[in-house]
Each structure stands twice: as C-alpha cells, then as structure tokens.
Design an enzyme around this catalytic site. Structure first.
Site, PDB file in Angstrom:
ATOM      1  NE  ARG B  23      -1.030   0.701   2.390  1.00 24.89           N
ATOM      2  CZ  ARG B  23      -1.933   1.458   2.963  1.00 24.89           C
ATOM      3  NH1 ARG B  23      -1.603   2.230   3.982  1.00 24.89           N
ATOM      4  NH2 ARG B  23      -3.159   1.463   2.529  1.00 24.89           N
ATOM      5  NE  ARG B  27       4.339   7.309   1.966  1.00 20.08           N
ATOM      6  CZ  ARG B  27       3.509   8.238   2.417  1.00 20.08           C
ATOM      7  NH1 ARG B  27       3.991   9.392   2.866  1.00 20.08           N
ATOM      8  NH2 ARG B  27       2.208   8.031   2.419  1.00 20.08           N
ATOM      9  NE  ARG B  36       7.340   6.050  -3.596  1.00 16.33           N
ATOM     10  CZ  ARG B  36       7.079   7.255  -4.024  1.00 16.33           C
ATOM     11  NH1 ARG B  36       7.877   7.824  -4.908  1.00 16.33           N
ATOM     12  NH2 ARG B  36       6.041   7.919  -3.596  1.00 16.33           N
ATOM     13  CG  ASP B  72      -1.903   0.805  -5.926  1.00 16.22           C
ATOM     14  OD1 ASP B  72      -1.556   1.369  -4.872  1.00 16.22           O
ATOM     15  OD2 ASP B  72      -3.063   0.912  -6.399  1.00 16.22           O
ATOM     16  CE1 TYR B 149      -8.790   4.558  -3.911  1.00 13.01           C
ATOM     17  CE2 TYR B 149      -9.412   2.254  -3.770  1.00 13.01           C
ATOM     18  CZ  TYR B 149      -8.804   3.367  -3.219  1.00 13.01           C
ATOM     19  OH  TYR B 149      -8.219   3.291  -1.981  1.00 13.01           O
TER      20      TYR B 149
END
Lengths: 342, 342
Positions: B23, B27, B36, B72, B149
C-alpha cells in the site's frame, strides 16, 4: 473424578482428559438467552444469584469438568474509573478512552474485595452450589488486553492507538501497564481468597505483538502477576490467541498451563514448551458448527496431537460462538471422555 | 541498480537491499488524497491514466525499488458477477454475498484481457512511464482471501460463514475455489502479458486456518496458480499475514519469495524455509508512526534478522496505514539503502 481438571493442570495422571470450553456459558445456550431476555450482560455479572445460575448452566447441561465464573474481563475497568457499556452487535464501548497522561493518572488501583464485591459473592455462591463436585475457574484479562480496550475504546483489529501509545510514549505505557498489572494481580488474588480453585489469565490479543515487543512492553508487567499467584498454589492457565511466535516467552512469563489457539498443533506446542508445563486447547470453535464427521475428526486430531503424556486439558482455541448448537458441545465433552478413558 | 528488486527475488547479489511498501500508494500521501477528492477508489482503478499517476506517486516521492500496480484485489469479482462498493470507514461490501450452490454457479470465469482491460491498459501505461527505471509488480488476491470476501460480504474478523461453508459443504467449497483459482491464474498471466515484471499473490487472511485445513482446503486450488506462473519466468511473491504456522506449507505451495508479517523474526523464517527461496518483510507498519529512534531500531532489527545472504526484500509486515507520515516512508527507504550498500 471430580478433580480431573485440577490434576491435569498439575500434570498428574487422570482417568480421562478433562474438558471445558471458553465461553461455555453464553448466548448459544437457550437457558442463557432466557435470562438475557430480562437482564443485560452487566446485570447478570453484577447479581451474584444470576451469575451463579448462568455459571452452572453448562456444567448441568454438558457435564464439563470445570465451571468458569460468569463475568467479563472488563469488569475491573468500571471501578478503576473507566466505565463502559456493551453495544449490541458491536461489543464493549469505553465512554472515555485512555490516551494521555491525564487519562492514565485518573485510573485508580481498585480494592477488588470491595469494588468488585459482587464477583466475590458470585464465586462464593457458585462454590456452594457446585458443592465440591466440579472445580471453579476464576479469571481476569491480562494488562495488555485490558490496555488495548482502554486505549482503543472498544474492540480493535489493528490496535493502531494502542501501539501508538506503546511505541510513542513508553514511559506512559509503563505507568498504565503498572496500574493494570496491579489490578489484575489483586483481582485474581481476591478471587482465590473467595474460593476460585484455578485461574485463567486471558491475554487474548497479545498475539498482535512481536516477541521483541512482548519482552519490552508486556513481560515486565505480566510476570509479577504470575509470580504473585504462585503463593496461592492454585493452578493458573495462561491463554492467548495468535501466539505461535510467543509460546516460549509466554511460558517464561508464567502459568502452570499454556493455552494455544487452533493454529498451532499441540504436538508442536509440546515440543516447543517441553514437559514441565501443561497445555490447553485447541479445537477450532468453528468445528462445533461443522458436520458431525468433520467435528469428530477434529476432536480426534486434537487428542492425537496432545499425546498421552499427562497435562492436557481439552478446550477450544477460542470462545464458543453464538450460533453453536449446544448438542455439539455436549457431544464433544462426552467423546473426549470416552476416547481418553482408561 | 534499476533491477535490484528483481535480482533479490531471484536471490542474486545486489548493491543494496531493495525496498518497497505494501500500500505504498494510498491515503497517507497528500498527492493521492488530492486525486481522491475528485474520484472514488474504483474510479481511479478503472481509469488507466489515474491508476498510472497514483502508481507512480511513491516511486517519485520516496525512491522505492519497485512500483506496484494501483488496483484492488476485489476487482475481478465485479465481472465474475459479484459487484461491490467501498463503504467509507467500513471497507468493501459485496451486494450479493455467495453462500449457496446458486451463488457459486452464478459466478463466471472471466477473460481478464477483456473483462479487466482497464487493468491491462494501466499496466502498459505504467511500464511506459517507468521507462525501464523501476520494475512493476502486478498482483491478485489468492482464492481463499477472495472467497472470504465473497462469502462474508465484506471484511470479517472471525470468518464464521466462510468456515461454515468450507467445513459444511466441502464439495461446494471446491467448486467455488476452483473458479477463483482459475480467475486468479488467468488474471495474473494476463498481467504478465501486459508487462508486469513481478507478481504478488495476497493470501492476506489465510493465517486464520490451521495447517491441516490449509492442506485440505487451500493448497489444491492455490498450487495450480503458482505452477502456471512458473512458465512466465516472472518472480512471484507469496504473501499472507499470521502465517507463522503455515510458512513451510506456503513455500511448498509456491512462490519465489515468501512474505511474512512482523510477528515472525526473519531469521526464524530463514531457518525454517532454507536458502532456496527469497524472503520479504517485515517491519510492523505501526513503527512508521513511532518516534524516530524506535523506527530506526526496528529497521535495524529487520535487516539484522534478514542476515546477509542474498534474497531479502525489505517491506512492511502488512500495508501502510492511513495516518503514516510520508517522510517516514522516504526515510526508511533511504536508511535501508544506506545501511545495506556495498
């Protein structure tokens, strides 16, 4: 044999492997849900007659070899000055999380005899009801696990704020852990004085840490708890999840019994820990919901891996889940007894 | 040395230990947050120019030794027939979780070249921009992690529904895992065809399983993925968290590099896995938020434990967290280069 559980804790020969289940009293039992219709979890904990009744439910229903006090690891936080509530579907919520010096200083070291008198009354009531037929386990959360709830304000998956305080303010961390260590020690000693015949220390979330961090941030505060309990002669179980990299240092920290979750086969645990400590575990709790054949195979695997040396207590690798069929819990208890009887 | 990362994957000597971060685009970077403001995560993934820009951000800002495709692991689920959204503060939500035969049958094996054309375009765009100066890593989620998931409908802590299907309907589990295995294989092969120079397989949650369950429920579906990738000659990193009881069986399943989280010291990983596989890891991501001195000590410990044999890629034990200071990421990159240069 009424004391088969206590004998196994001391690695003495037993007539059959003892069985109990973490969270053996709880939502999966219809008897419990009936009481929960009228009382909250905290109300049950705080009313000794209710706590007694709930503690006895799985003993009566399943014939397990030990009762464990119905309580919550967070109970000491309230008198310490950090009250909380349980939010449905979410877990505990601490009203004012502890994240700075003021928060840590505000916490008081409690007198459990007085501040948690209801727990001691429950222990005395349960002992009376059990009438020497089944031993009673008392328990407490370990300092790290309590600290993580205090700091995060509830359940956590990443422990961001906890590790931030631990790494960022090691001195403040030490003050917090010292208080929690003191409370855990006093609380467990009081439970023994009230009649607990064995103890379990739940360091449920400590498996989030590396061994190096454990040595620096956990052991100095947890070892004094185990050391102080030695004088009581009561066997102590040291439990955590996700501890496959910590087993040796956990043993070094203390406990007569080391509990492991389902990830570490018990033969590996035995090999790594040696024969001078008992072991507890470690069926995957999900298997209680699995088809019968698979559940049986799982139980057999745990018993095979535990081996025949004395000092195995059969348990799950973590607590019973809410949707577990009670019949499976009873069946596993009986199977373990049957398959290990001699 | 532009190919220091690829050389380390192949256990060839390097001028300094290569560094990248799971990652590394995201963010915590102001450059990313700016984008974003105007686009959702999925929009960035689906617009190759945006995915390219975001992929390059940490390469430009920190000088890491590899770029990793911005994408992702769940992207393949949408064309498979299981669309999802990202809910702020909660993570992914699959609109119709897969929990029965009908759900499994509805899933289609995709053609990634067509169904995920935007990913392939991004890879081509990134390769162009990188211009041979930094290698590009492609990636995919492993079948178990994707299955969890799909079945849970989102993130999970206990994997109750996943294990229930796995234990309760092993045949249906096999059908689901076969489809996911096929998709993962095709998706990764397509990424290599588009230009990915290395791959990482994220089996992030497989550490929830015991080794026995891994052998029965995971390996038969995951091994074919690694086997198929061999022909590409592209190095493959096999990553999971909480895998200290699974390392050997993960190596057996496949991969040129085994990634470990911060719980297992890399010297233990080396000892257990031998010298015929490279290793990646394993700084605790929380240390990037710790005071400088502690961060430095953590980096030093990872390098010391990794030892001097070829085949170590420096990384975190899991992804960078949102509140990480970008300066710490850059500093660690530079320190590792400096401390290992020869």
């Amino acid at each position: 044999m009424w004391d088969r559980f206590l004998r196994a804790c001391r690695r003495e020969p037993v007539d059959a492997t003892p069985v109990w289940f973490m969270r053996q009293a709880g939502r999966y039992m219809p008897e419990y849900r009936k009481i929960r219709e009228r009382f909250t979890l905290l109300e049950i904990c705080k009313q000794p007659e209710l706590a007694t009744e709930v503690t006895l439910q799985p003993v009566l229903a399943h014939g397990v070899d030990a009762a464990i006090l119905f309580a919550d690891i967070l109970l000491p936080l309230e008198p310490m000055g950090a009250p909380f509530e349980f939010v449905a579907g979410e877990g505990p919520r601490i009203f004012e999380p502890v994240r700075d010096r003021k928060g840590v200083e505000r916490l008081r070291v409690i007198d459990p005899e007085e501040d948690l008198a209801y727990v001691m009354q429950a222990i005395r009531g349960i002992r009376r009801e059990l009438d020497g037929k089944t031993p009673l386990i008392g328990f407490a959360g370990a300092p790290f696990t309590l600290a993580s709830y205090l700091i995060e304000g509830g359940k956590s998956s990443q422990f961001i704020k906890t590790k931030s305080l631990m790494y960022g303010e090691p001195e403040l961390w030490g003050q917090l852990m010292t208080k929690l260590s003191e409370v855990t020690r006093l609380y467990l000693l009081a439970q023994v004085a009230a009649g607990a015949q064995a103890l379990q220390v739940f360091d449920s979330w400590v498996g989030q840490l590396s061994a190096a961090d454990y040595r620096e941030f956990i052991q100095p505060y947890l070892k004094p708890v185990f050391d102080a309990l030695k004088q009581t002669k009561v066997p102590v179980i040291h439990f955590g999840t996700d501890t496959s990299t910590l087993l040796e240092i956990q043993k070094e920290t203390g406990g007569d019994v080391i509990g492991a979750d389902w990830r570490i086969p018990l033969d590996v645990v035995r090999r790594r820990l040696g024969s001078d400590v008992a072991i507890q575990g470690n069926l995957d709790p999900h298997l209680l919901n699995a088809p019968r054949e698979r559940l049986h195979a799982g139980v057999r695997a745990v018993l095979r891996e535990a081996g025949s040396a004395p000092g195995h207590i059969f348990n799950l690798g973590h607590g019973i889940m809410p949707h577990t069929p009670p019949a499976a819990v009873k069946e596993v208890t009986e199977l373990v007894h049957e398959w290990t009887a001699h």
